[in-house]
Design an enzyme around this catalytic site. Structure first.
Site, PDB file in Angstrom:
ATOM      1  N   LYS A  74       0.818  -1.216   0.000  1.00 26.00           N
ATOM      2  CA  LYS A  74       0.000   0.000   0.000  1.00 26.00           C
ATOM      3  C   LYS A  74       0.851   1.265   0.000  1.00 26.00           C
ATOM      4  O   LYS A  74       0.480   2.275  -0.596  1.00 26.00           O
ATOM      5  CB  LYS A  74      -0.943   0.003   1.209  1.00 26.00           C
ATOM      6  CG  LYS A  74      -2.105  -0.957   1.066  1.00 26.00           C
ATOM      7  CD  LYS A  74      -3.112  -0.797   2.188  1.00 26.00           C
ATOM      8  CE  LYS A  74      -4.293  -1.730   1.964  1.00 26.00           C
ATOM      9  NZ  LYS A  74      -5.299  -1.633   3.054  1.00 26.00           N
ATOM     10  N   ASP A  82      -6.578   1.004  11.642  1.00 21.70           N
ATOM     11  CA  ASP A  82      -7.857   0.313  11.746  1.00 21.70           C
ATOM     12  C   ASP A  82      -7.894  -0.680  12.907  1.00 21.70           C
ATOM     13  O   ASP A  82      -8.705  -1.592  12.919  1.00 21.70           O
ATOM     14  CB  ASP A  82      -8.169  -0.416  10.431  1.00 21.70           C
ATOM     15  CG  ASP A  82      -7.119  -1.476  10.108  1.00 21.70           C
ATOM     16  OD1 ASP A  82      -6.125  -1.580  10.854  1.00 21.70           O
ATOM     17  OD2 ASP A  82      -7.302  -2.200   9.115  1.00 21.70           O
ATOM     18  N   CYS A  90      -7.876   8.296  27.217  1.00 11.83           N
ATOM     19  CA  CYS A  90      -8.915   8.877  28.080  1.00 11.83           C
ATOM     20  C   CYS A  90     -10.295   8.499  27.551  1.00 11.83           C
ATOM     21  O   CYS A  90     -11.248   8.359  28.305  1.00 11.83           O
ATOM     22  CB  CYS A  90      -8.815  10.395  28.118  1.00 11.83           C
ATOM     23  SG  CYS A  90      -7.301  11.057  28.801  1.00 11.83           S
ATOM     24  N   CYS A  96     -14.139  -3.346   9.619  1.00 10.95           N
ATOM     25  CA  CYS A  96     -15.071  -3.272   8.492  1.00 10.95           C
ATOM     26  C   CYS A  96     -15.136  -4.582   7.732  1.00 10.95           C
ATOM     27  O   CYS A  96     -16.077  -4.823   6.977  1.00 10.95           O
ATOM     28  CB  CYS A  96     -14.713  -2.107   7.581  1.00 10.95           C
ATOM     29  SG  CYS A  96     -13.045  -2.166   6.941  1.00 10.95           S
ATOM     30  N   CYS A 136      -1.864   9.281  30.033  1.00 10.55           N
ATOM     31  CA  CYS A 136      -1.584  10.699  30.248  1.00 10.55           C
ATOM     32  C   CYS A 136      -1.981  11.174  31.650  1.00 10.55           C
ATOM     33  O   CYS A 136      -1.811  12.344  31.971  1.00 10.55           O
ATOM     34  CB  CYS A 136      -2.300  11.552  29.199  1.00 10.55           C
ATOM     35  SG  CYS A 136      -4.079  11.700  29.460  1.00 10.55           S
TER      36      CYS A 136
HETATM   37 ZN   LIG Z   1      -5.295  10.074  28.511  1.00 11.70          ZN
END
Ligand SMILES: [Zn+2]
Length: 248
Positions: A83, A127, A173, A185, A245
Protein backbone atom coordinates in the site's frame (compact mmCIF):
# COMPACT_ATOMS: atom_id res chain seq x y z
CA UNK A 1 7.75 30.03 -3.60
CA UNK A 2 8.26 29.76 -7.36
CA UNK A 3 5.71 30.69 -10.05
CA UNK A 4 4.40 27.16 -10.34
CA UNK A 5 3.81 26.94 -6.60
CA UNK A 6 2.09 30.34 -6.58
CA UNK A 7 -0.28 29.05 -9.25
CA UNK A 8 -0.79 25.56 -7.80
CA UNK A 9 -1.72 26.87 -4.36
CA UNK A 10 -3.36 30.14 -5.48
CA UNK A 11 -6.92 29.21 -4.46
CA UNK A 12 -5.74 28.28 -0.99
CA UNK A 13 -3.52 31.33 -0.54
CA UNK A 14 -6.46 33.54 -1.48
CA UNK A 15 -7.90 32.66 1.91
CA UNK A 16 -7.13 35.46 4.35
CA UNK A 17 -6.45 32.89 7.08
CA UNK A 18 -3.87 31.02 4.97
CA UNK A 19 -2.16 33.48 2.66
CA UNK A 20 1.45 32.97 1.51
CA UNK A 21 2.62 32.66 5.14
CA UNK A 22 0.24 29.79 5.87
CA UNK A 23 1.13 28.07 2.61
CA UNK A 24 4.82 28.33 3.46
CA UNK A 25 4.12 26.67 6.81
CA UNK A 26 2.46 23.78 4.96
CA UNK A 27 5.40 23.50 2.54
CA UNK A 28 7.82 23.37 5.47
CA UNK A 29 5.79 20.80 7.43
CA UNK A 30 6.26 17.11 8.05
CA UNK A 31 3.20 14.94 8.75
CA UNK A 32 3.16 11.28 9.82
CA UNK A 33 0.18 9.26 8.55
CA UNK A 34 -0.38 5.80 10.01
CA UNK A 35 -2.58 3.70 7.73
CA UNK A 36 -3.34 4.02 4.01
CA UNK A 37 -6.84 2.57 3.95
CA UNK A 38 -10.22 4.25 3.77
CA UNK A 39 -9.23 7.17 6.02
CA UNK A 40 -5.59 7.50 4.98
CA UNK A 41 -6.46 7.61 1.27
CA UNK A 42 -8.32 10.94 1.16
CA UNK A 43 -6.23 12.28 4.04
CA UNK A 44 -2.90 11.73 2.29
CA UNK A 45 -4.26 12.87 -1.09
CA UNK A 46 -5.62 16.15 0.27
CA UNK A 47 -2.44 16.86 2.22
CA UNK A 48 -0.33 16.22 -0.88
CA UNK A 49 -2.63 18.32 -3.05
CA UNK A 50 -2.60 21.13 -0.47
CA UNK A 51 1.19 21.22 -0.52
CA UNK A 52 2.26 19.72 2.80
CA UNK A 53 5.99 19.44 2.16
CA UNK A 54 6.85 16.04 3.60
CA UNK A 55 4.48 13.13 4.14
CA UNK A 56 5.70 10.09 6.02
CA UNK A 57 3.27 7.29 5.20
CA UNK A 58 3.25 3.98 7.06
CA UNK A 59 1.37 0.75 6.37
CA UNK A 60 2.39 -2.90 6.26
CA UNK A 61 -0.50 -4.22 4.19
CA UNK A 62 -0.91 -5.05 0.51
CA UNK A 63 -3.71 -3.82 -1.73
CA UNK A 64 -6.60 -6.26 -1.95
CA UNK A 65 -9.54 -6.19 -4.37
CA UNK A 66 -11.92 -5.71 -1.44
CA UNK A 67 -10.06 -2.49 -0.44
CA UNK A 68 -10.78 -0.61 -3.64
CA UNK A 69 -14.42 0.20 -2.83
CA UNK A 70 -13.20 2.88 -0.39
CA UNK A 71 -9.40 3.11 -0.41
CA UNK A 72 -9.30 5.54 -3.31
CA UNK A 73 -5.55 6.13 -3.28
CA UNK A 74 -5.06 2.63 -4.75
CA UNK A 75 -5.98 1.46 -8.25
CA UNK A 76 -7.11 -1.90 -9.64
CA UNK A 77 -3.66 -2.41 -11.16
CA UNK A 78 -2.14 -2.04 -7.68
CA UNK A 79 -3.73 -5.23 -6.31
CA UNK A 80 -1.00 -7.23 -4.56
CA UNK A 81 1.39 -4.26 -4.26
CA UNK A 82 2.43 -2.76 -0.96
CA UNK A 83 0.00 0.00 0.00
CA UNK A 84 2.85 2.41 0.71
CA UNK A 85 4.22 1.98 -2.83
CA UNK A 86 0.81 2.27 -4.44
CA UNK A 87 0.01 5.36 -2.35
CA UNK A 88 3.36 6.95 -3.15
CA UNK A 89 2.66 6.67 -6.90
CA UNK A 90 -0.73 8.35 -6.54
CA UNK A 91 0.59 11.12 -4.30
CA UNK A 92 3.59 11.87 -6.54
CA UNK A 93 1.34 11.96 -9.61
CA UNK A 94 -0.92 14.41 -7.79
CA UNK A 95 1.91 16.65 -6.61
CA UNK A 96 5.48 15.78 -7.65
CA UNK A 97 7.03 18.35 -5.32
CA UNK A 98 5.82 16.71 -2.12
CA UNK A 99 8.47 14.58 -0.46
CA UNK A 100 7.14 11.12 0.41
CA UNK A 101 8.81 8.75 2.86
CA UNK A 102 7.17 5.33 2.64
CA UNK A 103 7.54 3.02 5.66
CA UNK A 104 6.41 -0.39 4.54
CA UNK A 105 6.42 -2.17 7.88
CA UNK A 106 4.83 -2.50 11.27
CA UNK A 107 6.78 0.11 13.23
CA UNK A 108 8.46 -1.06 16.40
CA UNK A 109 8.02 1.14 19.48
CA UNK A 110 11.34 2.95 19.06
CA UNK A 111 10.78 3.48 15.33
CA UNK A 112 7.32 4.88 15.99
CA UNK A 113 8.68 7.18 18.71
CA UNK A 114 11.38 8.40 16.31
CA UNK A 115 8.88 9.18 13.55
CA UNK A 116 6.45 10.90 15.93
CA UNK A 117 9.23 13.12 17.33
CA UNK A 118 10.13 14.30 13.84
CA UNK A 119 6.55 15.05 12.78
CA UNK A 120 4.80 18.39 13.21
CA UNK A 121 1.40 16.70 13.26
CA UNK A 122 0.49 13.00 13.46
CA UNK A 123 -2.62 11.48 11.86
CA UNK A 124 -4.14 8.20 12.98
CA UNK A 125 -5.78 6.49 10.01
CA UNK A 126 -5.20 2.97 11.31
CA UNK A 127 -7.86 0.31 11.75
CA UNK A 128 -7.03 -1.45 15.00
CA UNK A 129 -6.77 -0.65 18.69
CA UNK A 130 -3.21 -1.94 19.10
CA UNK A 131 -1.95 0.54 16.52
CA UNK A 132 -4.11 3.35 17.91
CA UNK A 133 -2.92 2.78 21.49
CA UNK A 134 0.76 2.63 20.45
CA UNK A 135 0.49 5.80 18.36
CA UNK A 136 -1.37 7.65 21.11
CA UNK A 137 1.26 6.73 23.71
CA UNK A 138 4.05 7.94 21.41
CA UNK A 139 2.23 11.23 20.78
CA UNK A 140 1.59 11.78 24.52
CA UNK A 141 5.31 11.25 25.22
CA UNK A 142 6.45 13.54 22.42
CA UNK A 143 3.66 16.10 23.03
CA UNK A 144 2.58 16.04 19.39
CA UNK A 145 -0.89 16.88 18.10
CA UNK A 146 -2.75 13.72 17.05
CA UNK A 147 -5.62 13.86 14.56
CA UNK A 148 -7.69 10.73 15.10
CA UNK A 149 -10.41 9.31 12.87
CA UNK A 150 -12.47 6.14 12.61
CA UNK A 151 -15.27 4.86 10.37
CA UNK A 152 -17.40 1.74 10.33
CA UNK A 153 -20.76 0.81 8.75
CA UNK A 154 -22.38 4.23 8.18
CA UNK A 155 -20.80 5.91 11.15
CA UNK A 156 -17.67 7.91 11.72
CA UNK A 157 -15.88 9.87 14.38
CA UNK A 158 -13.04 12.35 14.36
CA UNK A 159 -11.20 14.47 16.90
CA UNK A 160 -7.91 16.18 17.68
CA UNK A 161 -5.81 15.42 20.73
CA UNK A 162 -3.66 18.52 20.99
CA UNK A 163 -1.07 16.97 23.28
CA UNK A 164 1.04 20.13 23.24
CA UNK A 165 -1.49 21.42 25.79
CA UNK A 166 -1.16 20.18 29.35
CA UNK A 167 -4.91 19.70 29.89
CA UNK A 168 -5.52 17.78 26.69
CA UNK A 169 -7.33 14.45 26.72
CA UNK A 170 -5.67 11.57 24.88
CA UNK A 171 -7.09 8.60 22.97
CA UNK A 172 -6.77 6.44 26.07
CA UNK A 173 -8.91 8.88 28.08
CA UNK A 174 -11.63 8.05 25.56
CA UNK A 175 -11.00 4.31 25.14
CA UNK A 176 -9.58 2.96 28.37
CA UNK A 177 -9.26 -0.71 27.51
CA UNK A 178 -8.69 -2.70 24.39
CA UNK A 179 -12.19 -3.98 23.58
CA UNK A 180 -10.56 -7.31 22.74
CA UNK A 181 -12.42 -9.08 19.95
CA UNK A 182 -12.28 -6.30 17.45
CA UNK A 183 -14.79 -6.16 14.67
CA UNK A 184 -13.51 -4.05 11.84
CA UNK A 185 -15.07 -3.27 8.49
CA UNK A 186 -14.19 -6.79 7.29
CA UNK A 187 -16.88 -8.08 9.64
CA UNK A 188 -19.26 -5.12 9.90
CA UNK A 189 -18.98 -3.47 6.52
CA UNK A 190 -18.57 0.19 5.63
CA UNK A 191 -20.24 2.47 3.11
CA UNK A 192 -17.63 3.64 0.58
CA UNK A 193 -17.66 7.43 1.13
CA UNK A 194 -18.03 7.38 4.93
CA UNK A 195 -14.29 6.93 5.67
CA UNK A 196 -13.74 9.47 2.88
CA UNK A 197 -15.78 12.08 4.74
CA UNK A 198 -13.92 11.42 7.98
CA UNK A 199 -10.50 11.33 6.29
CA UNK A 200 -11.26 14.65 4.61
CA UNK A 201 -12.18 16.19 7.99
CA UNK A 202 -8.87 14.87 9.33
CA UNK A 203 -7.07 16.62 6.46
CA UNK A 204 -8.79 19.90 7.33
CA UNK A 205 -7.71 19.58 10.96
CA UNK A 206 -4.11 18.72 10.04
CA UNK A 207 -3.90 21.78 7.80
CA UNK A 208 -5.38 24.03 10.51
CA UNK A 209 -2.86 22.72 13.05
CA UNK A 210 0.06 23.25 10.66
CA UNK A 211 -1.03 26.74 9.65
CA UNK A 212 -2.07 27.62 13.20
CA UNK A 213 -5.52 28.82 12.18
CA UNK A 214 -9.08 28.48 13.45
CA UNK A 215 -10.44 26.28 16.20
CA UNK A 216 -9.53 22.63 15.94
CA UNK A 217 -11.56 19.70 17.23
CA UNK A 218 -9.36 19.59 20.35
CA UNK A 219 -11.64 18.74 23.27
CA UNK A 220 -14.52 17.79 20.98
CA UNK A 221 -15.39 14.43 19.45
CA UNK A 222 -17.36 14.84 16.24
CA UNK A 223 -19.67 11.90 15.52
CA UNK A 224 -21.26 11.24 12.13
CA UNK A 225 -24.39 9.16 11.58
CA UNK A 226 -24.42 9.01 7.80
CA UNK A 227 -27.76 7.18 7.63
CA UNK A 228 -29.60 10.17 9.08
CA UNK A 229 -26.75 12.50 8.04
CA UNK A 230 -26.50 14.01 11.46
CA UNK A 231 -23.38 15.22 13.22
CA UNK A 232 -23.12 15.30 16.98
CA UNK A 233 -20.43 16.85 19.14
CA UNK A 234 -19.37 15.33 22.45
CA UNK A 235 -17.05 17.18 24.83
CA UNK A 236 -13.85 15.35 25.70
CA UNK A 237 -12.13 15.71 29.04
CA UNK A 238 -8.76 14.54 30.26
CA UNK A 239 -9.15 11.56 32.59
CA UNK A 240 -6.83 12.12 35.60
CA UNK A 241 -6.73 8.32 36.03
CA UNK A 242 -5.79 7.66 32.38
CA UNK A 243 -3.03 5.01 32.23
CA UNK A 244 -1.18 6.99 29.53
CA UNK A 245 -1.58 10.70 30.25
CA UNK A 246 -3.05 10.66 33.76
CA UNK A 247 -1.47 12.21 36.80
CA UNK A 248 -2.56 9.78 39.52
ZN1 LIG B 1 -5.29 10.07 28.51
Amino acid sequence: MNDEQLQRYSRQMLLAQVGPEGQQKLLDARVLIIGLGGLGSPLAMYLAAAGVGHLVIADYDQVDLSNLQRQIIHRTRDIGRNKTESARDTLQALNPEVKITALNKRLAEDELAHEVRQADVVADASDNFAARFALNAACVRAKKPLVSGAAIRMEGQVTVFDLRRAGSACYRCLYRDDPGAEEGCAALGVLAPVPGVIGAVQAVEVIKLLAGIGETLAGRLLLLDALSMEWRTVKLHKDPACPVCGTC
